[in-house]
Design a protein around this motif. Structure first.
Motif, PDB file in Angstrom:
ATOM      1  N   PRO A 195       9.617 -40.106  19.240  1.00 42.30           N
ATOM      2  CA  PRO A 195       8.595 -40.462  20.242  1.00 42.30           C
ATOM      3  C   PRO A 195       7.300 -39.683  20.028  1.00 42.30           C
ATOM      4  O   PRO A 195       6.790 -39.029  20.950  1.00 42.30           O
ATOM      5  N   VAL A 196       6.768 -39.739  18.826  1.00 39.39           N
ATOM      6  CA  VAL A 196       5.532 -39.011  18.497  1.00 39.39           C
ATOM      7  C   VAL A 196       4.408 -40.030  18.363  1.00 39.39           C
ATOM      8  O   VAL A 196       4.502 -40.948  17.535  1.00 39.39           O
ATOM      9  N   PRO A 197       3.356 -39.905  19.156  1.00 38.30           N
ATOM     10  CA  PRO A 197       2.247 -40.862  19.035  1.00 38.30           C
ATOM     11  C   PRO A 197       1.641 -40.812  17.641  1.00 38.30           C
ATOM     12  O   PRO A 197       1.586 -39.753  17.002  1.00 38.30           O
ATOM     13  N   GLY A 198       1.167 -41.958  17.175  1.00 36.87           N
ATOM     14  CA  GLY A 198       0.594 -42.017  15.843  1.00 36.87           C
ATOM     15  C   GLY A 198      -0.600 -41.102  15.681  1.00 36.87           C
ATOM     16  O   GLY A 198      -0.747 -40.423  14.654  1.00 36.87           O
ATOM     17  N   TRP A 199      -1.462 -41.047  16.705  1.00 37.47           N
ATOM     18  CA  TRP A 199      -2.657 -40.203  16.597  1.00 37.47           C
ATOM     19  C   TRP A 199      -2.279 -38.724  16.491  1.00 37.47           C
ATOM     20  O   TRP A 199      -2.970 -37.936  15.819  1.00 37.47           O
ATOM     21  N   ALA A 200      -1.170 -38.338  17.133  1.00 37.24           N
ATOM     22  CA  ALA A 200      -0.749 -36.933  17.100  1.00 37.24           C
ATOM     23  C   ALA A 200      -0.255 -36.551  15.703  1.00 37.24           C
ATOM     24  O   ALA A 200      -0.603 -35.482  15.171  1.00 37.24           O
ATOM     25  N   SER A 201       0.568 -37.407  15.097  1.00 35.15           N
ATOM     26  CA  SER A 201       1.076 -37.099  13.757  1.00 35.15           C
ATOM     27  C   SER A 201      -0.059 -37.100  12.730  1.00 35.15           C
ATOM     28  O   SER A 201      -0.087 -36.246  11.833  1.00 35.15           O
ATOM     29  N   ILE A 202      -1.008 -38.027  12.869  1.00 34.00           N
ATOM     30  CA  ILE A 202      -2.161 -38.052  11.973  1.00 34.00           C
ATOM     31  C   ILE A 202      -2.944 -36.745  12.090  1.00 34.00           C
ATOM     32  O   ILE A 202      -3.341 -36.128  11.088  1.00 34.00           O
ATOM     33  N   THR A 203      -3.161 -36.298  13.325  1.00 39.96           N
ATOM     34  CA  THR A 203      -3.914 -35.059  13.559  1.00 39.96           C
ATOM     35  C   THR A 203      -3.227 -33.860  12.922  1.00 39.96           C
ATOM     36  O   THR A 203      -3.861 -33.017  12.279  1.00 39.96           O
ATOM     37  N   ILE A 204      -1.913 -33.778  13.088  1.00 39.62           N
ATOM     38  CA  ILE A 204      -1.161 -32.641  12.530  1.00 39.62           C
ATOM     39  C   ILE A 204      -1.216 -32.646  11.006  1.00 39.62           C
ATOM     40  O   ILE A 204      -1.530 -31.625  10.377  1.00 39.62           O
ATOM     41  N   PHE A 205      -0.923 -33.789  10.396  1.00 35.07           N
ATOM     42  CA  PHE A 205      -0.885 -33.862   8.933  1.00 35.07           C
ATOM     43  C   PHE A 205      -2.273 -33.655   8.320  1.00 35.07           C
ATOM     44  O   PHE A 205      -2.419 -32.978   7.297  1.00 35.07           O
ATOM     45  N   LEU A 206      -3.296 -34.228   8.958  1.00 30.94           N
ATOM     46  CA  LEU A 206      -4.653 -34.042   8.452  1.00 30.94           C
ATOM     47  C   LEU A 206      -5.090 -32.586   8.603  1.00 30.94           C
ATOM     48  O   LEU A 206      -5.722 -32.016   7.700  1.00 30.94           O
ATOM     49  N   GLY A 207      -4.718 -31.967   9.720  1.00 35.73           N
ATOM     50  CA  GLY A 207      -5.048 -30.556   9.951  1.00 35.73           C
ATOM     51  C   GLY A 207      -4.403 -29.652   8.913  1.00 35.73           C
ATOM     52  O   GLY A 207      -5.021 -28.698   8.419  1.00 35.73           O
ATOM     53  N   ILE A 208      -3.142 -29.932   8.566  1.00 36.17           N
ATOM     54  CA  ILE A 208      -2.450 -29.129   7.549  1.00 36.17           C
ATOM     55  C   ILE A 208      -3.158 -29.251   6.203  1.00 36.17           C
ATOM     56  O   ILE A 208      -3.379 -28.248   5.504  1.00 36.17           O
ATOM     57  N   THR A 209      -3.529 -30.467   5.838  1.00 33.75           N
ATOM     58  CA  THR A 209      -4.194 -30.701   4.552  1.00 33.75           C
ATOM     59  C   THR A 209      -5.524 -29.962   4.477  1.00 33.75           C
ATOM     60  O   THR A 209      -5.837 -29.309   3.467  1.00 33.75           O
ATOM     61  N   ILE A 210      -6.319 -30.056   5.537  1.00 31.96           N
ATOM     62  CA  ILE A 210      -7.623 -29.385   5.549  1.00 31.96           C
ATOM     63  C   ILE A 210      -7.441 -27.865   5.527  1.00 31.96           C
ATOM     64  O   ILE A 210      -8.154 -27.154   4.800  1.00 31.96           O
ATOM     65  N   ALA A 211      -6.476 -27.359   6.292  1.00 29.97           N
ATOM     66  CA  ALA A 211      -6.256 -25.913   6.360  1.00 29.97           C
ATOM     67  C   ALA A 211      -5.871 -25.336   4.996  1.00 29.97           C
ATOM     68  O   ALA A 211      -6.345 -24.269   4.598  1.00 29.97           O
ATOM     69  N   ILE A 212      -5.008 -26.029   4.273  1.00 30.61           N
ATOM     70  CA  ILE A 212      -4.588 -25.536   2.946  1.00 30.61           C
ATOM     71  C   ILE A 212      -5.781 -25.464   2.003  1.00 30.61           C
ATOM     72  O   ILE A 212      -5.952 -24.479   1.267  1.00 30.61           O
ATOM     73  N   ASN A 213      -6.633 -26.482   2.023  1.00 31.64           N
ATOM     74  CA  ASN A 213      -7.775 -26.480   1.114  1.00 31.64           C
ATOM     75  C   ASN A 213      -8.858 -25.493   1.536  1.00 31.64           C
ATOM     76  O   ASN A 213      -9.642 -25.054   0.686  1.00 31.64           O
ATOM     77  N   LEU A 214      -8.896 -25.148   2.806  1.00 30.58           N
ATOM     78  CA  LEU A 214      -9.857 -24.149   3.269  1.00 30.58           C
ATOM     79  C   LEU A 214      -9.382 -22.722   3.006  1.00 30.58           C
ATOM     80  O   LEU A 214     -10.160 -21.780   3.136  1.00 30.58           O
ATOM     81  N   SER A 215      -8.133 -22.570   2.641  1.00 26.18           N
ATOM     82  CA  SER A 215      -7.568 -21.229   2.470  1.00 26.18           C
ATOM     83  C   SER A 215      -7.807 -20.646   1.078  1.00 26.18           C
ATOM     84  O   SER A 215      -7.321 -19.558   0.781  1.00 26.18           O
ATOM     85  N   GLY A 216      -8.506 -21.349   0.236  1.00 27.33           N
ATOM     86  CA  GLY A 216      -8.793 -20.843  -1.096  1.00 27.33           C
ATOM     87  C   GLY A 216      -7.880 -21.435  -2.145  1.00 27.33           C
ATOM     88  O   GLY A 216      -6.782 -21.914  -1.853  1.00 27.33           O
ATOM     89  N   VAL A 217      -8.330 -21.371  -3.408  1.00 26.64           N
ATOM     90  CA  VAL A 217      -7.611 -22.037  -4.483  1.00 26.64           C
ATOM     91  C   VAL A 217      -6.261 -21.372  -4.759  1.00 26.64           C
ATOM     92  O   VAL A 217      -5.297 -22.043  -5.143  1.00 26.64           O
ATOM     93  N   LYS A 218      -6.165 -20.065  -4.563  1.00 28.86           N
ATOM     94  CA  LYS A 218      -4.892 -19.403  -4.824  1.00 28.86           C
ATOM     95  C   LYS A 218      -3.831 -19.855  -3.818  1.00 28.86           C
ATOM     96  O   LYS A 218      -2.685 -20.131  -4.196  1.00 28.86           O
ATOM     97  N   PHE A 219      -4.203 -19.957  -2.541  1.00 26.68           N
ATOM     98  CA  PHE A 219      -3.262 -20.430  -1.527  1.00 26.68           C
ATOM     99  C   PHE A 219      -2.897 -21.887  -1.786  1.00 26.68           C
ATOM    100  O   PHE A 219      -1.739 -22.283  -1.630  1.00 26.68           O
ATOM    101  N   TYR A 220      -3.889 -22.667  -2.202  1.00 21.19           N
ATOM    102  CA  TYR A 220      -3.618 -24.064  -2.556  1.00 21.19           C
ATOM    103  C   TYR A 220      -2.596 -24.140  -3.687  1.00 21.19           C
ATOM    104  O   TYR A 220      -1.659 -24.937  -3.640  1.00 21.19           O
ATOM    105  N   GLY A 221      -2.793 -23.304  -4.702  1.00 16.28           N
ATOM    106  CA  GLY A 221      -1.853 -23.287  -5.819  1.00 16.28           C
ATOM    107  C   GLY A 221      -0.447 -22.903  -5.390  1.00 16.28           C
ATOM    108  O   GLY A 221       0.533 -23.512  -5.844  1.00 16.28           O
ATOM    109  N   GLU A 222      -0.325 -21.920  -4.507  1.00 18.96           N
ATOM    110  CA  GLU A 222       0.997 -21.509  -4.028  1.00 18.96           C
ATOM    111  C   GLU A 222       1.644 -22.599  -3.181  1.00 18.96           C
ATOM    112  O   GLU A 222       2.853 -22.841  -3.270  1.00 18.96           O
ATOM    113  N   ALA A 223       0.828 -23.278  -2.360  1.00 17.54           N
ATOM    114  CA  ALA A 223       1.354 -24.368  -1.526  1.00 17.54           C
ATOM    115  C   ALA A 223       1.881 -25.499  -2.407  1.00 17.54           C
ATOM    116  O   ALA A 223       2.993 -26.014  -2.182  1.00 17.54           O
TER     117      ALA A 223
END
Length: 592
Positions: A195-223
């Protein structure tokens, strides 16, 4: 006299105690030293521009329409990206960018279109083409580990107009693949009826993607390293499980063997069905070339990149070919379950269907979780590929200058912001035009990889010709492709034939047009070949405006940005060490 001094000191201390902090004559010990930075200040400072560097405008002349190839090469060679990636990161970045929707979900629709034999042959063929492509890319990227990699090579070795068109083609591919993968990740949740609204799951997944790329290339590589280990483990596990199921180890299936190759058959729709599968297979392999793009952020590309180039191909080829062969043995091409609600419906994944049909409880949910992680990993790689390409285009004067902004931690912040805004397209998942959005996002990215790989092969052909004609011995190459320019010719011709095959099936689709109107036929054509007019429009427009010329072999720049991470003496020692290797080790190092 000494008594007076002591009394004065005491009086001073008492004064300091009784007066307010602003009037004190002695700095309190608990006061933060001047210039010290708190955590928040450090975070904000990290977003400031990196060290000042000389930037050479790539566009000049009295009317601003004269392209300066030397300036563009200089800027990409001196981009302020952070070199923190290691060899293990490179290998997993390539795997993470390729094992995703194409393999786990797209292979189901491809199986239904062409049958198991066509599917297997198509993946082997594309794997062979990719081997030629990554070898060519590896040779150039090790020699010139510059920002933008293959898009910069197209500008330097072919034609600035083609570099502009192919660079934007690649950037747009990932800018639209990213929201597509975010939507696919949300669709995987429908498998569990959560029972997860579509907009909520989109927000979470998009937020994770943006956060990883904002954390620097080394963190991106580890992820990506962690994501890819999970995906590779899952694929290996499925291969083992598939063999067990095929041999009769499943609760309900019994012995299968080659039953489905006999009935309903190994092929569906003949040669046209095979041609339909080729683009799906190419889309499944797209992302492997990211290993070349990451060369500009690698600690020592001379050491890390050759190993990554060779090993990544074999790992992906083995995983793909074996897993596709297993899928073709376990799922008949006429299974109704292969037709999902859309092209990224995890319920239509042949991997999940094979587990369900075998009657194994619980493992289908595990496989769906793997699919979700995989598509998130591809979305992560998509943002990385798009942002680095946009930044490199700006360095060459082929995109707005602001996109070249790189902060103190080596992050192309403006490009990340643009990619994040494009990620908002994924909210179309909760709109009435959801199905249409899926189709056009796939259309924009479908043929893009073919154009990119074609450009890499042709750029390598010109690179080799220039290297020889300018008096450079092939032995001076840090990494030398074992198949040379011959492999690039084979890859180039094969990719052109694949494009021709795609045009053929787009103009003359399987089953004919039926009762479709002319407008519906046009829509069907562009859904298959939209990338072609986009690339040609970009090329023709840039060519007309800037009047660029194809680069002559004698004018190719083989100096700017050339790899100088170690001295020639050190490289000579490497070559001497190799001559002492036994034959088996030489063969192994050539292949792996």
């Amino acid at each position: 006299m000494s008594h007076d001094v002591k009394m004065d000191d005491l009086s001073s201390m008492e004064t300091t105690k009784t007066q307010s902090g602003s009037m004190a004559t002695v700095t309190p010990l608990l006061r933060r030293p001047e210039g010290a930075k708190v955590f928040g200040s450090k975070v904000f400072d990290s977003f400031r521009s990196g060290p000042q560097r000389e930037f050479a405008p790539a566009l000049g002349g009295s009317d601003g329409r004269e392209f300066n190839a030397e300036a563009a090469a200089y800027n990409t060679a001196n981009a302020p990206l952070s070199r923190k990636l290691k060899g293990r990161h490179l290998q997993m970045i390539a795997i993470g960018g390729s094992i995703g929707t194409g393999l786990f979900i797209g292979s189901g629709a491809a199986l239904a279109q062409g049958g198991p034999a066509s599917l297997l042959i198509a993946y082997i063929l594309i794997g062979g083409v990719l081997f030629c492509t990554v070898q060519a890319l590896g040779e150039m990227a090790v020699s010139f580990p510059v920002a933008g990699s293959f898009s910069a090579f197209s500008t330097r070795f072919i034609d600035p107009a083609w570099g502009f068109a192919s660079g934007w083609n690649y950037a747009l591919q990932w800018l639209f693949v990213m929201p597509l993968e975010i939507m696919a990740a949300s669709i995987t949740l429908e498998f569990w009826n959560l029972p997860v609204p579509g907009w909520a799951s989109i927000t979470i997944f998009l937020g994770i993607t943006i956060a990883i790329n904002l954390s620097g290339v080394k963190f991106y590589g580890e992820a990506e390293y962690c994501f890819s280990i999970m995906k590779v483990t899952a694929v290996i596990g499925f291969i083992i499980l598939g063999v067990v199921i095929n041999c009769g180890g499943g609760p309900d299936s019994g012995y299968i063997g080659g039953r489905y190759w006999a009935n309903p058959g190994a092929f569906n729709d003949g040669f046209k069905g095979f041609c339909n599968i080729l683009i799906t297979a190419a889309f499944s392999f797209s992302g492997t070339e990211l290993v070349g793009l990451a060369a500009a952020e690698t600690h020592n590309p001379s050491r890390a990149l050759p190993t990554a180039i060779k090993q990544v191909f074999w790992r992906i080829a083995i995983f793909y070919v074996i897993s596709i062969a297993i899928v073709g043995l376990l799922v008949p091409y006429d299974s109704a379950q292969l037709i999902g609600n859309n092209d990224v419906d995890s319920k239509a994944s042949p991997f999940i269907i094979a587990i369900r049909d075998a009657g194994i409880q619980g493992l289908d949910s595990v496989m769906n979780a793997v699919v979700m992680i995989s598509v998130l990993s591809v979305a992560n790689s998509a943002m990385y590929g798009a942002t680095r390409t946009l930044s490199a285009l700006a360095e060459q004067g082929q995109a707005p200058r602001a996109l070249a902004y790189v902060d103190r931690r080596g992050r192309p912040l403006v490009a990340i912001l643009v990619a994040s805004l494009c990620g908002l397209v994924s909210y179309l998942y909760v709109s009435p035009v959801r199905a249409t959005a899926f189709n056009w996002l796939l259309a924009l990215s479908g043929l893009s990889s073919i154009f990119t790989w074609t450009s890499i092969c042709y750029a390598h052909i010109v690179f080799r010709r220039a290297w020889i004609s300018q008096g450079q011995p092939l032995s001076s190459l840090i990494y030398r492709s074992p198949i040379g320019s011959t492999g690039s010719y084979i890859g180039f011709i094969a990719l052109i034939l694949i494009l021709v095959a795609q045009f053929w099936v787009a103009i003359f689709p399987s089953g004919g047009y039926g009762d479709e109107t002319a407008s519906e036929r046009l829509v069907d054509f562009f859904e298959l070949c939209l990338a072609v007019p986009v690339v040609l429009l970009f090329y023709a427009g840039y060519k007309w405006w800037y009047r660029t010329k194809w680069i002559r072999v004698k004018d190719v720049d083989l100096r700017t940005g050339r790899n100088e991470f170690e001295s020639e003496w050190v490289r000579e020692r490497w070559r001497e060490d190799r001559t002492a290797w036994p034959r088996w080790k030489k063969v192994y190092k050539i292949m792996c």
